[in-house]
Design a protein around this motif. Structure first.
Motif, mmCIF file in Angstrom:
data_model
loop_
_atom_site.group_PDB
_atom_site.id
_atom_site.type_symbol
_atom_site.label_atom_id
_atom_site.label_comp_id
_atom_site.label_asym_id
_atom_site.label_seq_id
_atom_site.Cartn_x
_atom_site.Cartn_y
_atom_site.Cartn_z
ATOM 1 N N UNK A 1 0.819 -1.200 0.000
ATOM 2 C CA UNK A 1 0.000 0.000 0.000
ATOM 3 C C UNK A 1 0.851 1.248 0.000
ATOM 4 N N UNK A 2 0.192 2.370 0.035
ATOM 5 C CA UNK A 2 0.872 3.658 0.128
ATOM 6 C C UNK A 2 0.036 4.592 0.985
ATOM 7 N N UNK A 3 0.692 5.641 1.458
ATOM 8 C CA UNK A 3 0.039 6.605 2.328
ATOM 9 C C UNK A 3 0.616 7.981 2.011
ATOM 10 N N UNK A 4 -0.202 9.020 2.082
ATOM 11 C CA UNK A 4 0.255 10.391 1.853
ATOM 12 C C UNK A 4 -0.502 11.336 2.768
ATOM 13 N N UNK A 5 0.154 12.392 3.200
ATOM 14 C CA UNK A 5 -0.477 13.446 3.992
ATOM 15 C C UNK A 5 -0.529 14.685 3.110
ATOM 16 N N UNK A 6 -1.740 15.213 2.925
ATOM 17 C CA UNK A 6 -1.972 16.366 2.037
ATOM 18 C C UNK A 6 -1.441 16.056 0.643
ATOM 19 N N UNK A 7 -0.628 16.903 0.082
ATOM 20 C CA UNK A 7 -0.139 16.713 -1.287
ATOM 21 C C UNK A 7 1.303 16.221 -1.334
ATOM 22 N N UNK A 8 1.765 15.546 -0.289
ATOM 23 C CA UNK A 8 3.125 15.013 -0.273
ATOM 24 C C UNK A 8 3.209 13.790 -1.178
ATOM 25 N N UNK A 9 4.403 13.444 -1.650
ATOM 26 C CA UNK A 9 4.533 12.212 -2.431
ATOM 27 C C UNK A 9 4.133 10.999 -1.580
ATOM 28 N N UNK A 10 3.532 10.030 -2.231
ATOM 29 C CA UNK A 10 3.071 8.821 -1.530
ATOM 30 C C UNK A 10 4.256 8.037 -0.977
ATOM 31 N N UNK A 11 4.066 7.508 0.214
ATOM 32 C CA UNK A 11 5.073 6.675 0.873
ATOM 33 C C UNK A 11 4.605 5.227 0.761
ATOM 34 N N UNK A 12 5.366 4.401 0.041
ATOM 35 C CA UNK A 12 4.978 3.005 -0.192
ATOM 36 C C UNK A 12 5.509 2.113 0.931
ATOM 37 N N UNK A 13 4.686 1.137 1.330
ATOM 38 C CA UNK A 13 5.076 0.192 2.377
ATOM 39 C C UNK A 13 4.492 -1.169 2.048
ATOM 40 N N UNK A 14 5.017 -2.193 2.715
ATOM 41 C CA UNK A 14 4.460 -3.538 2.523
ATOM 42 C C UNK A 14 4.529 -4.302 3.838
ATOM 43 N N UNK A 15 3.580 -5.214 3.998
ATOM 44 C CA UNK A 15 3.489 -6.047 5.199
ATOM 45 C C UNK A 15 3.264 -7.482 4.771
ATOM 46 N N UNK A 16 3.686 -8.418 5.614
ATOM 47 C CA UNK A 16 3.471 -9.840 5.356
ATOM 48 C C UNK A 16 2.500 -10.372 6.396
ATOM 49 N N UNK A 17 1.443 -11.035 5.929
ATOM 50 C CA UNK A 17 0.394 -11.547 6.825
ATOM 51 C C UNK A 17 0.487 -13.061 6.910
ATOM 52 N N UNK A 18 0.767 -13.560 8.110
ATOM 53 C CA UNK A 18 0.803 -15.006 8.344
ATOM 54 C C UNK A 18 -0.616 -15.536 8.538
ATOM 55 N N UNK A 19 -0.868 -16.787 8.112
ATOM 56 C CA UNK A 19 -2.196 -17.382 8.336
ATOM 57 C C UNK A 19 -2.495 -17.572 9.805
#
Length: 179
Positions: A161-179
């Motif tokens: 996913x990505x996240x941004x505050x106001x008009x800043x460039x998006x910050x991309x991140x990733x997470x791993x979900x275990x069953x």
């Protein structure tokens, strides 16, 4: 009588050996295999314990906790890299408000794979637009603000996913979900 027993044993070729009189089969190769397997088991258990301690399988620990600043330092995203399916977790966004209303955008693809249980402080509005879910918060200009998202992952494996505050460039991140 005792002497007669020893003599009869000697005649049969069954002399008593000093110290060991148990009749146990000894298989050195089998014993060696068992020792090797035991050591492998201890190594695996030790490795798992270390991985759990460092946060590889869930909350907390230096391998799991991430503090990711935006490119120009406008905001800071804190989250866990490793999650559990349907298990509650949280993500924090820290920023300095520039206006009375601050817009925080989250990737709608990411938002569709998590269930937001609550957001602290509560947003004034939620808007779905341009592939993002935008949350509008009442803020004090120049004041530091921390927004906490409490959520549960609804998808296995990798969440990007990505996240941004106001008009800043998006910050991309990733997470791993275990069953």
């Amino acid at each position: 009588m005792r002497q007669t027993f020893a003599v009869s044993m000697a005649r049969r070729g069954m002399e008593k050996k000093a110290g060991f009189d148990l009749e146990i089969d000894d298989d050195p190769r089998q014993q060696q295999r068992e020792w090797v397997m035991q050591r492998i088991g201890w190594a695996v258990l030790t490795g798992l314990l270390i991985a759990v301690t460092f946060g590889l399988f869930g909350r907390g620990g230096p391998l799991s906790e991430v503090k990711l600043p935006s490119q120009r330092g406008e905001f800071l995203l804190e989250y866990d890299r490793f999650l559990r399916y349907h298990s509650p977790d949280m993500m924090r966004v820290s920023f300095t408000a520039g206006a009375q209303h601050t817009r925080l955008k989250i990737d709608s693809e990411y938002a569709s794979h998590v269930q937001f249980e609550r957001i602290t402080p509560a947003p004034e509005r939620e808007i779905n637009e341009d592939g993002a879910v935008t949350y509008v918060f009442n803020t004090q200009p120049g004041a530091g603000t921390v927004v906490t998202f409490h959520f549960s992952p609804q998808k296995y494996w990798r969440l990007k996913g990505w996240l941004a505050v106001e008009d800043t460039p998006a910050l991309h991140f990733s997470q791993f979900v275990y069953p």
